[in-house]
Design a protein around this motif. Structure first.
Motif, mmCIF file in Angstrom:
data_model
loop_
_atom_site.group_PDB
_atom_site.id
_atom_site.type_symbol
_atom_site.label_atom_id
_atom_site.label_comp_id
_atom_site.label_asym_id
_atom_site.label_seq_id
_atom_site.Cartn_x
_atom_site.Cartn_y
_atom_site.Cartn_z
ATOM 1 N N ALA A 137 -5.350 6.991 -10.221
ATOM 2 C CA ALA A 137 -4.214 7.535 -10.958
ATOM 3 C C ALA A 137 -4.469 7.510 -12.464
ATOM 4 C CB ALA A 137 -2.956 6.737 -10.624
ATOM 5 N N MET A 138 -5.054 6.421 -12.952
ATOM 6 C CA MET A 138 -5.350 6.341 -14.382
ATOM 7 C C MET A 138 -6.401 7.368 -14.778
ATOM 8 S SD MET A 138 -5.301 2.168 -14.754
ATOM 9 C CE MET A 138 -5.900 2.134 -16.450
ATOM 10 N N ARG A 139 -7.371 7.596 -13.899
ATOM 11 C CA ARG A 139 -8.382 8.615 -14.172
ATOM 12 C C ARG A 139 -7.754 10.006 -14.181
ATOM 13 N NH1 ARG A 139 -13.706 8.717 -10.472
ATOM 14 N NH2 ARG A 139 -12.130 9.165 -8.881
ATOM 15 N N ALA A 140 -6.831 10.246 -13.235
ATOM 16 C CA ALA A 140 -6.164 11.546 -13.185
ATOM 17 C C ALA A 140 -5.320 11.788 -14.427
ATOM 18 C CB ALA A 140 -5.296 11.633 -11.927
ATOM 19 N N GLU A 141 -4.808 10.703 -15.039
ATOM 20 C CA GLU A 141 -4.028 10.818 -16.268
ATOM 21 C C GLU A 141 -4.926 10.974 -17.497
ATOM 22 O OE1 GLU A 141 -0.494 10.737 -16.890
ATOM 23 O OE2 GLU A 141 -0.608 11.307 -14.767
ATOM 24 N N GLY A 142 -6.247 10.849 -17.271
ATOM 25 C CA GLY A 142 -7.191 11.022 -18.366
ATOM 26 C C GLY A 142 -7.314 9.824 -19.277
ATOM 27 N N HIS A 187 3.401 5.834 -5.708
ATOM 28 C CA HIS A 187 3.804 5.709 -7.113
ATOM 29 C C HIS A 187 2.680 5.338 -8.077
ATOM 30 C CE1 HIS A 187 8.034 6.209 -6.122
ATOM 31 N NE2 HIS A 187 7.905 5.320 -5.163
ATOM 32 N N ALA A 188 1.445 5.394 -7.644
ATOM 33 C CA ALA A 188 0.354 5.034 -8.552
ATOM 34 C C ALA A 188 0.342 5.909 -9.806
ATOM 35 C CB ALA A 188 -0.992 5.119 -7.827
ATOM 36 N N ARG A 189 0.597 7.207 -9.655
ATOM 37 C CA ARG A 189 0.627 8.084 -10.830
ATOM 38 C C ARG A 189 1.763 7.706 -11.765
ATOM 39 N NH1 ARG A 189 -2.217 13.082 -10.762
ATOM 40 N NH2 ARG A 189 -1.352 13.339 -12.857
ATOM 41 N N ASP A 190 2.919 7.315 -11.197
ATOM 42 C CA ASP A 190 4.040 6.884 -12.035
ATOM 43 C C ASP A 190 3.677 5.625 -12.811
ATOM 44 O OD1 ASP A 190 5.709 8.926 -10.976
ATOM 45 O OD2 ASP A 190 6.199 7.654 -9.263
ATOM 46 N N ILE A 191 3.002 4.705 -12.142
ATOM 47 C CA ILE A 191 2.588 3.454 -12.784
ATOM 48 C C ILE A 191 1.620 3.740 -13.922
ATOM 49 C CG2 ILE A 191 1.331 1.290 -12.429
ATOM 50 C CD1 ILE A 191 2.410 1.413 -9.483
ATOM 51 N N ALA A 192 0.626 4.600 -13.660
ATOM 52 C CA ALA A 192 -0.359 4.940 -14.689
ATOM 53 C C ALA A 192 0.312 5.607 -15.884
ATOM 54 C CB ALA A 192 -1.433 5.844 -14.098
ATOM 55 N N LEU A 235 11.434 -5.062 -18.220
ATOM 56 C CA LEU A 235 11.187 -4.282 -17.012
ATOM 57 C C LEU A 235 11.250 -2.800 -17.346
ATOM 58 C CD1 LEU A 235 10.769 -4.480 -13.884
ATOM 59 C CD2 LEU A 235 13.233 -4.131 -13.692
ATOM 60 N N ALA A 236 10.170 -2.082 -17.036
ATOM 61 C CA ALA A 236 10.123 -0.642 -17.257
ATOM 62 C C ALA A 236 10.554 0.115 -16.012
ATOM 63 C CB ALA A 236 8.718 -0.214 -17.664
ATOM 64 N N GLU A 237 10.111 -0.371 -14.831
ATOM 65 C CA GLU A 237 10.450 0.300 -13.580
ATOM 66 C C GLU A 237 10.149 -0.636 -12.425
ATOM 67 O OE1 GLU A 237 12.276 2.250 -11.660
ATOM 68 O OE2 GLU A 237 11.744 3.930 -12.996
ATOM 69 N N ARG A 238 10.893 -0.421 -11.345
ATOM 70 C CA ARG A 238 10.636 -1.156 -10.112
ATOM 71 C C ARG A 238 10.607 -0.155 -8.966
ATOM 72 N NH1 ARG A 238 15.145 -3.677 -9.670
ATOM 73 N NH2 ARG A 238 14.582 -5.547 -10.827
ATOM 74 N N TRP A 239 9.617 -0.327 -8.083
ATOM 75 C CA TRP A 239 9.514 0.527 -6.914
ATOM 76 C C TRP A 239 9.504 -0.336 -5.664
ATOM 77 C CZ3 TRP A 239 6.274 0.877 -11.179
ATOM 78 C CH2 TRP A 239 6.398 2.039 -11.957
ATOM 79 N N THR A 240 10.114 0.164 -4.601
ATOM 80 C CA THR A 240 10.064 -0.522 -3.313
ATOM 81 C C THR A 240 9.576 0.460 -2.248
ATOM 82 O OG1 THR A 240 12.345 0.013 -2.686
ATOM 83 C CG2 THR A 240 12.001 -2.024 -3.926
ATOM 84 N N ASP A 241 9.165 -0.094 -1.107
ATOM 85 C CA ASP A 241 8.826 0.743 0.032
ATOM 86 C C ASP A 241 10.109 1.276 0.656
ATOM 87 O OD1 ASP A 241 9.393 -1.211 2.636
ATOM 88 O OD2 ASP A 241 8.857 -2.283 0.811
ATOM 89 N N ALA A 242 9.969 2.181 1.595
ATOM 90 C CA ALA A 242 11.144 2.822 2.195
ATOM 91 C C ALA A 242 12.062 1.823 2.881
ATOM 92 C CB ALA A 242 10.696 3.900 3.188
ATOM 93 N N LYS A 300 0.828 -1.204 0.000
ATOM 94 C CA LYS A 300 0.000 0.000 0.000
ATOM 95 C C LYS A 300 0.864 1.256 0.000
ATOM 96 C CE LYS A 300 -4.170 -1.836 2.246
ATOM 97 N NZ LYS A 300 -5.043 -1.768 3.448
ATOM 98 N N GLU A 301 1.959 1.223 0.748
ATOM 99 C CA GLU A 301 2.869 2.366 0.788
ATOM 100 C C GLU A 301 3.403 2.679 -0.612
ATOM 101 O OE1 GLU A 301 7.420 3.159 2.329
ATOM 102 O OE2 GLU A 301 6.122 1.915 3.598
ATOM 103 N N ILE A 302 3.775 1.643 -1.357
ATOM 104 C CA ILE A 302 4.299 1.838 -2.708
ATOM 105 C C ILE A 302 3.218 2.394 -3.629
ATOM 106 C CG2 ILE A 302 5.387 0.723 -4.690
ATOM 107 C CD1 ILE A 302 6.378 -1.460 -2.716
ATOM 108 N N LEU A 303 2.028 1.821 -3.550
ATOM 109 C CA LEU A 303 0.946 2.281 -4.420
ATOM 110 C C LEU A 303 0.565 3.728 -4.137
ATOM 111 C CD1 LEU A 303 -1.302 -0.896 -4.453
ATOM 112 C CD2 LEU A 303 -0.171 0.126 -6.434
ATOM 113 N N GLN A 304 0.517 4.085 -2.874
ATOM 114 C CA GLN A 304 0.189 5.470 -2.534
ATOM 115 C C GLN A 304 1.230 6.437 -3.087
ATOM 116 O OE1 GLN A 304 -0.324 4.692 1.776
ATOM 117 N NE2 GLN A 304 -2.295 5.720 1.594
#
Length: 341
Positions: free
Chosen positions: A118-123, A88-93, A322-329, A82-86
């Protein structure tokens, strides 16, 4: 454990609800037949490790117990994802470029809402396709999303992701989300088949977002799967209640102890039910019985833990880049976005 599912296959049933289309690929009685087959091969073959798929842990009671597990202080994966999604969701979208979100093993779709927002915010958001095995639960979750996202096309698919991948409507650009570390419930050969099937179901440029629990301190892993309150033990033993209810078996759950050690060779946590005494269990639905020796284990789940480079290599072997990888803190969990070549 994992938080841890138009093209319709032949015989698929389409059921309309306000703002939601339900597409059903599981026939009546199919789940019970699958359970019978698995019990026959997993419990009734002498000289072989007794084993069941983790899918049978998740009846209504099991799903509630797992939800309780995700709130335990020892169980970190849900909070970390959840921490990652909160964050980086816009980055993922943005990087996926998707207008269609497909969620495998969608459950309540709680975490997915960050991606939808996030996808909605990206239109770009046009369609949501939740995919799971429980029609009743999926309908409830799909209708809740449709209510909260007016104008969004919601096309729910009832199926088993090991057999029905690709049974979703085409068009647009899809992102498949496989969250919660559920990929870790598949052993390496099963993961390879899953990724290959998923790759065959997507067009070039479409993506997969996969959540993986990363390899870490063994004491933390043990604590996460052997909590002091005994919630995980109750969750594990619940599969015996499922067998009793579905197959008329006479398991005594009190005669089995929960243990979830870490297997260093395979790099997975292994959920076991240990028989506390020599016993014979009747399986009337199969006209069979199964013998347990004192101390004999029944394996109910594996939960693989990953190195980042391992995740990338497995995706690459299936035709994903692989396009990108995100981790929690804390570096406990990872979300990897990969695009079909």
């Amino acid at each position: 454990m994992a938080d841890s599912k138009g093209q319709g296959g032949r015989g698929a049933l389409r059921r309309q609800a306000p703002a939601v289309t339900m597409e059903v690929h599981l026939e009546s009685g199919e789940a019970r037949r699958a359970l019978l087959a698995e019990v026959r091969s997993g419990l009734c073959v002498e000289g072989r490790l007794k084993e069941l798929s983790p899918k049978w842990l998740y009846d209504e009671r099991g799903s509630q117990l797992f939800d309780d597990i995700t709130r335990l202080p020892e169980y970190y994966p849900t909070r970390r994802e959840k921490e990652i999604l909160q964050a980086h969701a816009r980055d993922i979208a943005r990087e996926s470029g998707a207008d269609t979100l497909i969620e495998l093993g969608s459950g309540s779709s709680e975490k997915t809402r960050w991606l939808l927002d996030a996808m909605r915010a990206e239109g770009r958001l046009r369609r949501f396709i939740p995919f799971d095995v429980s029609e009743a639960f999926l309908r409830q979750a799909a209708e809740a999303v449709a209510h909260d996202y007016p104008g969004l096309e919601v096309h729910a698919v009832v199926g088993d992701f090991e057999r029905h991948l690709g049974r979703w409507p085409r068009g647009g650009r899809a992102l498949v989300a496989f969250l919660g570390g559920t990929i870790g419930n598949l052993k390496p050969p099963e993961r390879a088949r899953f990724y290959a099937s998923l790759s065959a179901s997507l067009s070039p440029g479409e993506g997969v977002l996969v959540g993986t629990d990363l390899l870490k301190d063994r004491a933390r892993l043990f604590a996460a799967y052997n909590d002091r309150q005994g919630v995980t033990a109750a969750f594990n033993r619940n599969v015996l209640h499922v067998l009793n209810h579905e197959l008329g078996a006479d398991f005594d759950p009190r005669a089995f102890e929960h243990l979830a050690p870490f297997d260093e060779e395979n790099r997975w946590v292994e959920m076991r039910l240990i028989s506390t005494r020599a016993q014979t269990v009747r399986l009337p639905a199969l006209r069979r019985h199964v013998n347990f020796a004192e101390g004999e284990p029944l394996r109910t789940e594996v939960s693989c833990k990953f190195l980042p480079e391992q995740v990338e290599a497995e995706l690459d072997a299936a035709g994903f880049t692989l396009a990108e990888r995100w981790t929690d803190a804390a570096g406990d969990f990872a979300l990897s976005l990969a695009l079909k070549r």
